[in-house]
Design an enzyme around this catalytic site. Structure first.
Site, mmCIF file in Angstrom:
data_model
loop_
_atom_site.group_PDB
_atom_site.id
_atom_site.type_symbol
_atom_site.label_atom_id
_atom_site.label_comp_id
_atom_site.label_asym_id
_atom_site.label_seq_id
_atom_site.Cartn_x
_atom_site.Cartn_y
_atom_site.Cartn_z
ATOM 1 N N SER A 15 0.818 -1.216 0.000
ATOM 2 C CA SER A 15 0.000 0.000 0.000
ATOM 3 C C SER A 15 0.856 1.272 0.000
ATOM 4 O O SER A 15 1.804 1.405 0.772
ATOM 5 C CB SER A 15 -0.920 0.019 1.219
ATOM 6 O OG SER A 15 -1.656 1.222 1.262
ATOM 7 N N LYS A 66 -13.919 -4.427 1.207
ATOM 8 C CA LYS A 66 -14.743 -3.246 0.927
ATOM 9 C C LYS A 66 -16.249 -3.519 1.058
ATOM 10 O O LYS A 66 -17.004 -2.631 1.459
ATOM 11 C CB LYS A 66 -14.434 -2.701 -0.466
ATOM 12 C CG LYS A 66 -13.061 -2.050 -0.584
ATOM 13 C CD LYS A 66 -12.887 -1.405 -1.944
ATOM 14 C CE LYS A 66 -11.549 -0.713 -2.082
ATOM 15 N NZ LYS A 66 -11.402 0.019 -3.356
ATOM 16 N N ASP A 102 -13.971 6.109 -3.949
ATOM 17 C CA ASP A 102 -13.408 5.621 -5.216
ATOM 18 C C ASP A 102 -14.091 6.273 -6.412
ATOM 19 O O ASP A 102 -13.439 6.871 -7.271
ATOM 20 C CB ASP A 102 -13.538 4.096 -5.311
ATOM 21 C CG ASP A 102 -12.532 3.360 -4.448
ATOM 22 O OD1 ASP A 102 -11.420 3.887 -4.245
ATOM 23 O OD2 ASP A 102 -12.856 2.253 -3.974
ATOM 24 N N GLY A 128 -17.051 -4.657 -13.009
ATOM 25 C CA GLY A 128 -16.641 -5.121 -11.690
ATOM 26 C C GLY A 128 -16.858 -4.061 -10.632
ATOM 27 O O GLY A 128 -17.594 -3.083 -10.831
ATOM 28 N N ARG A 151 -17.540 -8.246 -20.878
ATOM 29 C CA ARG A 151 -17.521 -9.551 -21.554
ATOM 30 C C ARG A 151 -18.755 -10.373 -21.212
ATOM 31 O O ARG A 151 -19.196 -11.184 -22.007
ATOM 32 C CB ARG A 151 -16.242 -10.312 -21.166
ATOM 33 C CG ARG A 151 -15.004 -9.788 -21.896
ATOM 34 C CD ARG A 151 -13.746 -10.527 -21.512
ATOM 35 N NE ARG A 151 -13.347 -10.265 -20.136
ATOM 36 C CZ ARG A 151 -12.203 -10.672 -19.602
ATOM 37 N NH1 ARG A 151 -11.352 -11.381 -20.326
ATOM 38 N NH2 ARG A 151 -11.904 -10.389 -18.347
ATOM 39 N N TYR A 220 -2.464 1.462 -12.996
ATOM 40 C CA TYR A 220 -1.244 2.282 -12.896
ATOM 41 C C TYR A 220 0.018 1.436 -12.843
ATOM 42 O O TYR A 220 1.091 1.921 -12.504
ATOM 43 C CB TYR A 220 -1.297 3.270 -11.713
ATOM 44 C CG TYR A 220 -1.647 2.713 -10.357
ATOM 45 C CD1 TYR A 220 -0.699 2.023 -9.604
ATOM 46 C CD2 TYR A 220 -2.909 2.907 -9.831
ATOM 47 C CE1 TYR A 220 -1.018 1.535 -8.352
ATOM 48 C CE2 TYR A 220 -3.229 2.430 -8.575
ATOM 49 C CZ TYR A 220 -2.289 1.742 -7.836
ATOM 50 O OH TYR A 220 -2.611 1.254 -6.589
#
Length: 276
Positions: A15, A66, A102, A128, A151, A220
């Site tokens: 993290s 989460k 987020d 997702g 998909r 990233y």
């Protein structure tokens, strides 16, 4: 005594949040420390109770907790409840309150590239957890149109039908998405396609992208996916996943402290940690 903040997850050693937030505490003269806590799935309830007993001021939540953390909190913000995921918790007078930064963090990062998001149409690739947070936050922000390609059609249709905010949307297949790329001013890639080590893969063929389209990829690692490189060749304005990470962290910091922090400093800190 220092205020205690942290992040819980499994794994957690990677993290970048402790370096980012501890630097901000120092910058703003806040007597606090931010620590990583390794919490396995079976220990989540005990960990939340322990953090509450310690008087933690706030903490972030990362994979795999989460969704599972929601029943262990005292209150949950309506957007986080709708998304079904919490990534930020604040201790508000002894009550642990959950938020999701987020999706709003992603939207705020987009606003740095384009102020007129409401007039734009978007295509989101993927359905997702990250896609859900982004889709709901964009719908809440009032964007005009958001189409989805995934998909598996069923998962995308479930995402659209479960959104509590009114927005024009349809689920399209890969062929339609590739043919109609020129119809979108925003294209947002939320899957793991293109991530290390599979860096040569593309979620869609980008041939029909038009110039000045904003193309965002939440990956990233690498900093520039093949999808972003191909989009840039076609004159798109590209954004990698650092923006979403930095802005979700900035909004969490604001929830905890009331201060919206120095974005440029945060981004430079993250890039140093990524070696970019």
């Amino acid at each position: 005594m220092k205020k205690l903040f942290g992040v819980i997850g499994d794994p957690i050693a990677h993290s970048m949040s402790p370096a980012m937030h501890n630097d901000l505490f120092e910058l703003y003269g806040i007597h606090a420390v931010y620590l990583p806590f390794h919490v396995s799935k079976g220990n989540l309830e005990a960990a939340v109770k322990g953090l509450k007993a310690l008087g933690v001021s706030g903490f972030n939540v990362t994979i795999p907790h989460k969704t599972e953390i929601i029943p262990h909190l005292d209150k949950v913000d309506p957007l986080a409840r709708a998304i079904g995921a919490v990534n930020t918790v604040k201790n508000e007078n002894g009550l642990l309150v959950g938020y999701n930064t987020d999706g709003p963090g992603f939207v705020k990062g987009l606003e740095y590239l384009a102020a007129d998001l409401g007039s734009r149409s978007a295509l989101i690739i993927g359905a997702g957890g990250a896609s859900r947070a982004i889709y709901f936050a964009m719908a809440q922000s009032g964007i005009g149109k958001i189409d989805l390609y995934n998909r598996t059609d069923e998962k995308a249709k479930e995402l659209v039908s479960s959104c509590p905010y009114e927005v024009e949307s349809k689920v399209i297949d890969k062929e339609t998405a590739e043919k109609s790329l020129a119809d979108y001013q925003l294209v947002i890639q939320t899957t793991s396609i293109g991530m290390v080590p599979d860096t040569e893969s593309l979620p869609l063929l980008p041939e029909n992208l038009k110039q000045n389209t904003i193309v965002s990829d939440i990956i990233y690692n690498p900093l520039q996916t093949k999808f972003l490189k191909e989009a840039a060749k076609r004159g798109a304005a590209v954004q990698n996943g650092v923006g979403m990470f930095v802005f979700q962290g900035a909004l969490a910091f604001e929830i905890w402290t009331g201060i919206f922090p120095d974005i440029e400093r945060m981004e430079a800190n993250v890039l140093r940690n990524l070696g970019g």
